[in-house]
Scaffold this motif. Sequence first.
Motif, PDB file in Angstrom:
ATOM      1  N   THR A  90       0.849  -1.175   0.000  1.00 47.65           N
ATOM      2  CA  THR A  90       0.000   0.000   0.000  1.00 47.65           C
ATOM      3  C   THR A  90       0.884   1.222   0.000  1.00 47.65           C
ATOM      4  O   THR A  90       2.018   1.178   0.477  1.00 47.65           O
ATOM      5  CB  THR A  90      -0.941   0.018   1.231  1.00 47.65           C
ATOM      6  OG1 THR A  90      -1.719   1.201   1.204  1.00 47.65           O
ATOM      7  CG2 THR A  90      -0.183  -0.064   2.524  1.00 47.65           C
ATOM      8  N   THR A  93      -0.967   6.116   3.759  1.00 51.02           N
ATOM      9  CA  THR A  93      -2.361   5.927   4.167  1.00 51.02           C
ATOM     10  C   THR A  93      -3.264   7.054   3.672  1.00 51.02           C
ATOM     11  O   THR A  93      -4.440   6.860   3.496  1.00 51.02           O
ATOM     12  CB  THR A  93      -2.457   5.866   5.692  1.00 51.02           C
ATOM     13  OG1 THR A  93      -1.749   6.973   6.190  1.00 51.02           O
ATOM     14  CG2 THR A  93      -1.879   4.604   6.220  1.00 51.02           C
ATOM     15  N   THR A  96      -4.842   5.806   0.414  1.00 47.90           N
ATOM     16  CA  THR A  96      -5.913   4.792   0.419  1.00 47.90           C
ATOM     17  C   THR A  96      -7.112   5.238   1.256  1.00 47.90           C
ATOM     18  O   THR A  96      -8.248   4.971   0.880  1.00 47.90           O
ATOM     19  CB  THR A  96      -5.394   3.445   0.974  1.00 47.90           C
ATOM     20  OG1 THR A  96      -5.032   3.619   2.340  1.00 47.90           O
ATOM     21  CG2 THR A  96      -4.198   2.949   0.191  1.00 47.90           C
ATOM     22  N   GLN A  97      -6.860   5.840   2.381  1.00 48.11           N
ATOM     23  CA  GLN A  97      -7.919   6.299   3.299  1.00 48.11           C
ATOM     24  C   GLN A  97      -8.902   5.195   3.658  1.00 48.11           C
ATOM     25  O   GLN A  97     -10.091   5.435   3.787  1.00 48.11           O
ATOM     26  CB  GLN A  97      -8.656   7.509   2.696  1.00 48.11           C
ATOM     27  CG  GLN A  97      -7.741   8.706   2.526  1.00 48.11           C
ATOM     28  CD  GLN A  97      -8.289   9.753   1.579  1.00 48.11           C
ATOM     29  OE1 GLN A  97      -9.419   9.676   1.147  1.00 48.11           O
ATOM     30  NE2 GLN A  97      -7.488  10.752   1.285  1.00 48.11           N
ATOM     31  N   ASP A  98      -8.386   3.987   3.790  1.00 43.77           N
ATOM     32  CA  ASP A  98      -9.240   2.842   4.101  1.00 43.77           C
ATOM     33  C   ASP A  98      -8.548   2.061   5.216  1.00 43.77           C
ATOM     34  O   ASP A  98      -7.631   1.294   4.980  1.00 43.77           O
ATOM     35  CB  ASP A  98      -9.402   1.990   2.831  1.00 43.77           C
ATOM     36  CG  ASP A  98     -10.251   0.749   3.053  1.00 43.77           C
ATOM     37  OD1 ASP A  98     -10.515   0.393   4.225  1.00 43.77           O
ATOM     38  OD2 ASP A  98     -10.646   0.137   2.055  1.00 43.77           O
ATOM     39  N   LYS A  99      -9.014   2.282   6.457  1.00 44.55           N
ATOM     40  CA  LYS A  99      -8.311   1.723   7.614  1.00 44.55           C
ATOM     41  C   LYS A  99      -8.304   0.204   7.623  1.00 44.55           C
ATOM     42  O   LYS A  99      -7.290  -0.415   7.947  1.00 44.55           O
ATOM     43  CB  LYS A  99      -8.910   2.257   8.916  1.00 44.55           C
ATOM     44  CG  LYS A  99      -8.102   1.784  10.108  1.00 44.55           C
ATOM     45  CD  LYS A  99      -8.239   2.581  11.344  1.00 44.55           C
ATOM     46  CE  LYS A  99      -7.171   2.096  12.309  1.00 44.55           C
ATOM     47  NZ  LYS A  99      -7.537   2.157  13.675  1.00 44.55           N
ATOM     48  N   GLU A 100      -9.412  -0.394   7.210  1.00 41.96           N
ATOM     49  CA  GLU A 100      -9.512  -1.851   7.235  1.00 41.96           C
ATOM     50  C   GLU A 100      -8.497  -2.477   6.264  1.00 41.96           C
ATOM     51  O   GLU A 100      -7.801  -3.419   6.606  1.00 41.96           O
ATOM     52  CB  GLU A 100     -10.931  -2.264   6.839  1.00 41.96           C
ATOM     53  CG  GLU A 100     -11.388  -3.531   7.535  1.00 41.96           C
ATOM     54  CD  GLU A 100     -12.864  -3.763   7.242  1.00 41.96           C
ATOM     55  OE1 GLU A 100     -13.169  -4.779   6.606  1.00 41.96           O
ATOM     56  OE2 GLU A 100     -13.678  -2.911   7.618  1.00 41.96           O
ATOM     57  N   TYR A 101      -8.412  -1.884   5.081  1.00 43.48           N
ATOM     58  CA  TYR A 101      -7.485  -2.375   4.057  1.00 43.48           C
ATOM     59  C   TYR A 101      -6.036  -2.176   4.525  1.00 43.48           C
ATOM     60  O   TYR A 101      -5.213  -3.095   4.456  1.00 43.48           O
ATOM     61  CB  TYR A 101      -7.733  -1.621   2.742  1.00 43.48           C
ATOM     62  CG  TYR A 101      -6.753  -1.987   1.649  1.00 43.48           C
ATOM     63  CD1 TYR A 101      -6.923  -3.141   0.893  1.00 43.48           C
ATOM     64  CD2 TYR A 101      -5.641  -1.160   1.382  1.00 43.48           C
ATOM     65  CE1 TYR A 101      -6.020  -3.474  -0.106  1.00 43.48           C
ATOM     66  CE2 TYR A 101      -4.737  -1.492   0.383  1.00 43.48           C
ATOM     67  CZ  TYR A 101      -4.931  -2.640  -0.347  1.00 43.48           C
ATOM     68  OH  TYR A 101      -4.037  -2.970  -1.333  1.00 43.48           O
ATOM     69  N   ASP A 102      -5.737  -0.984   5.037  1.00 46.22           N
ATOM     70  CA  ASP A 102      -4.382  -0.687   5.514  1.00 46.22           C
ATOM     71  C   ASP A 102      -3.974  -1.636   6.649  1.00 46.22           C
ATOM     72  O   ASP A 102      -2.845  -2.108   6.697  1.00 46.22           O
ATOM     73  CB  ASP A 102      -4.288   0.769   5.997  1.00 46.22           C
ATOM     74  CG  ASP A 102      -4.318   1.758   4.831  1.00 46.22           C
ATOM     75  OD1 ASP A 102      -4.057   1.340   3.692  1.00 46.22           O
ATOM     76  OD2 ASP A 102      -4.602   2.943   5.077  1.00 46.22           O
ATOM     77  N   TYR A 138      -2.475  -0.033  13.530  1.00 43.53           N
ATOM     78  CA  TYR A 138      -2.651  -1.124  12.572  1.00 43.53           C
ATOM     79  C   TYR A 138      -2.171  -2.435  13.203  1.00 43.53           C
ATOM     80  O   TYR A 138      -2.653  -3.502  12.876  1.00 43.53           O
ATOM     81  CB  TYR A 138      -1.809  -0.897  11.306  1.00 43.53           C
ATOM     82  CG  TYR A 138      -2.205   0.272  10.453  1.00 43.53           C
ATOM     83  CD1 TYR A 138      -3.466   0.850  10.554  1.00 43.53           C
ATOM     84  CD2 TYR A 138      -1.310   0.783   9.507  1.00 43.53           C
ATOM     85  CE1 TYR A 138      -3.806   1.919   9.746  1.00 43.53           C
ATOM     86  CE2 TYR A 138      -1.664   1.846   8.696  1.00 43.53           C
ATOM     87  CZ  TYR A 138      -2.907   2.417   8.825  1.00 43.53           C
ATOM     88  OH  TYR A 138      -3.238   3.469   8.024  1.00 43.53           O
TER      89      TYR A 138
END
Length: 197
Positions: A90, A93, A96-102, A138
């Motif tokens: 990735t 962050t 992406t701005q997607d905590k679940e994905y990160d 994370y």
Amino acid sequence: MSDDQYKARMQRKKQHIDSRIEEANIDKGIIVLLTGNGKGKSSSALGMICRALGYGMKIAVAKFLKGVQDTGEDVFLAKQPNVRTVFMKTGFTWDTQDKEYDTAMAVETWTKAQAYLEDKSIDLVVLDELTYMISYQYLEEKMIINSLNNRPKHQHVVITGRAASESLIEIADTVSEIKDIKHAFRANIKAQKGVDL
Ligand code: ATP
Ligand code: MG
């Protein structure tokens, strides 16, 4: 200062340094933590990789928060038979701005890093930008500290990233905080090949 005074002063200095060198007789794997807002953390880690390569040591690098662009060292490390790498899939962050994905990507990268920290054949493990995995929540800090504590006795670890947590500072043997005094970027100079990437 007269020549005699100079000689006496240097003799005292030598005695002091020699006795400190003699006292430092413990041989063990150490944790080096490079933190702070200034430039020079990851490139210092690269310097230690270079030193270790010179001795034919085995190295593993886990890069958390890897940018989309390959850096000069990525190209260099890929050519080194003694270096293994894992890159977090990735960008930064804020892209992406997607905590679940990160979080999922961080966990995947950490699982590989953890395997390095259990591998006796690896002499030096670099955990680049690891501090953010803790500050962004994370990865669980306790799990990281536990793996670091249980690694092979002679394995060295270099950790980089801004705002290192208290626990990382406590577990590390050598901690440097790189202070930002000036950075070319603030004068609108873009990241330069061979210096910044
Ligand atoms: P380097 O990889 O150059 O040693 P670093 O690991 O200390 O830098 P990072 O926060 O990981 O610093 O940022 C990596 C990139 O950001 C590099 O291109 C670096 O030049 C740049 N950078 C580092 N510190 C600053 C700063 N204070 N202001 C602007 N850019 C910075
Ligand atoms: Mg860095």
